[in-house]
Write a protein that holds these residues in place. Structure first.
Motif, PDB file in Angstrom:
ATOM      1  N   ARG A   1       0.844  -1.202   0.000  1.00  0.00           N
ATOM      2  CA  ARG A   1       0.000   0.000   0.000  1.00  0.00           C
ATOM      3  C   ARG A   1       0.875   1.246   0.000  1.00  0.00           C
ATOM      4  O   ARG A   1       0.619   2.202  -0.718  1.00  0.00           O
TER       5      ARG A   1
ATOM      6  N   ILE B   1       2.490   1.662  -3.444  1.00  0.00           N
ATOM      7  CA  ILE B   1       1.506   2.142  -4.422  1.00  0.00           C
ATOM      8  C   ILE B   1       1.223   3.626  -4.195  1.00  0.00           C
ATOM      9  O   ILE B   1       1.206   4.415  -5.140  1.00  0.00           O
TER      10      ILE B   1
ATOM     11  N   GLY C   1       4.051   4.449  -6.768  1.00  0.00           N
ATOM     12  CA  GLY C   1       3.352   3.743  -7.827  1.00  0.00           C
ATOM     13  C   GLY C   1       3.360   4.415  -9.176  1.00  0.00           C
ATOM     14  O   GLY C   1       3.473   3.754 -10.206  1.00  0.00           O
TER      15      GLY C   1
ATOM     16  N   ARG D   1       2.763  -4.279 -10.134  1.00  0.00           N
ATOM     17  CA  ARG D   1       1.906  -5.466 -10.210  1.00  0.00           C
ATOM     18  C   ARG D   1       2.101  -6.352  -8.977  1.00  0.00           C
ATOM     19  O   ARG D   1       1.140  -6.867  -8.407  1.00  0.00           O
TER      20      ARG D   1
ATOM     21  N   VAL E   1       0.349  -4.665  -6.089  1.00  0.00           N
ATOM     22  CA  VAL E   1      -1.111  -4.817  -6.178  1.00  0.00           C
ATOM     23  C   VAL E   1      -1.522  -6.223  -5.741  1.00  0.00           C
ATOM     24  O   VAL E   1      -2.512  -6.397  -5.030  1.00  0.00           O
TER      25      VAL E   1
ATOM     26  N   ALA F   1      -3.931  -6.984  -2.666  1.00  0.00           N
ATOM     27  CA  ALA F   1      -5.158  -7.763  -2.866  1.00  0.00           C
ATOM     28  C   ALA F   1      -5.217  -8.938  -1.897  1.00  0.00           C
ATOM     29  O   ALA F   1      -6.291  -9.260  -1.360  1.00  0.00           O
TER      30      ALA F   1
ATOM     31  N   ASP G   1      -5.757  -8.615 -10.416  1.00  0.00           N
ATOM     32  CA  ASP G   1      -4.644  -8.529 -11.352  1.00  0.00           C
ATOM     33  C   ASP G   1      -5.156  -8.307 -12.779  1.00  0.00           C
ATOM     34  O   ASP G   1      -4.658  -7.440 -13.503  1.00  0.00           O
TER      35      ASP G   1
ATOM     36  N   VAL H   1      -6.648  -4.696 -13.152  1.00  0.00           N
ATOM     37  CA  VAL H   1      -5.678  -3.598 -13.160  1.00  0.00           C
ATOM     38  C   VAL H   1      -4.681  -3.721 -14.307  1.00  0.00           C
ATOM     39  O   VAL H   1      -4.340  -2.723 -14.949  1.00  0.00           O
TER      40      VAL H   1
END
Length: 145
Positions: free
Chosen positions: A53, A56, A60, A82, A85, A89, A122, A125
């Motif tokens: 987090r 990003i 990011g 990626r 993320v 997730a 994935d 995004v």
């Protein structure tokens, strides 16, 4: 209410619901560590999600100075993004399961959605990159957060 005035109830529901609402996730997770029964693997996933987090939010969109950035720089950065993320997730998936359990304690968790969630995120995004991210060998140093 001051943080030291919060009474910690030792069952999982009480721990979650009695935490101060003005605390950030990382602080809350640190307070929960050792107070709820969960595996080291889950706590590691949540720590990775916290780092992801932060990556990003703070790095990011930073691919470098526009005058020197090249396709390979962008792709290397997108691979790192990626990876972040995916970690985020996975952490979101864990926290969402906890929330579902507290809101719907008598219902079964939607296991199919839980299992598919990281891949769905994935695809949502990064799906527009097609094979660009998968087609080349990934340098582990380039994807490290």
């Amino acid at each position: 209410m001051h943080e030291s005035d919060v009474e910690i109830v030792m069952d999982d529901d009480g721990l979650i619901t009695n935490l101060p609402v003005d605390k950030m996730l990382a602080v809350t997770l640190n307070r929960l560590t050792g107070k709820i029964s969960t595996s080291d693997e889950i706590m590691d996933s949540l720590r990775r999600a916290t780092k992801a987090r932060n990556f990003i939010a703070h790095e990011g969109a930073s691919v470098g100075h526009i005058s020197v950035v090249r396709e390979r720089h962008i792709l290397a950065h997108v691979r790192r993004l990626r990876s972040a993320v995916l970690h985020l997730a996975e952490g979101d998936n864990i926290v969402s399961q906890w929330g579902f359990h507290f809101e719907e304690p008598r219902q079964s968790l939607p296991q199919d959605l839980i299992d598919a969630y990281p891949q769905l995120i994935d695809g949502w995004v990064f799906g527009h990159f097609g094979d660009l991210l998968d087609g080349e060998a990934v340098d582990p140093a380039a994807t490290k957060l």
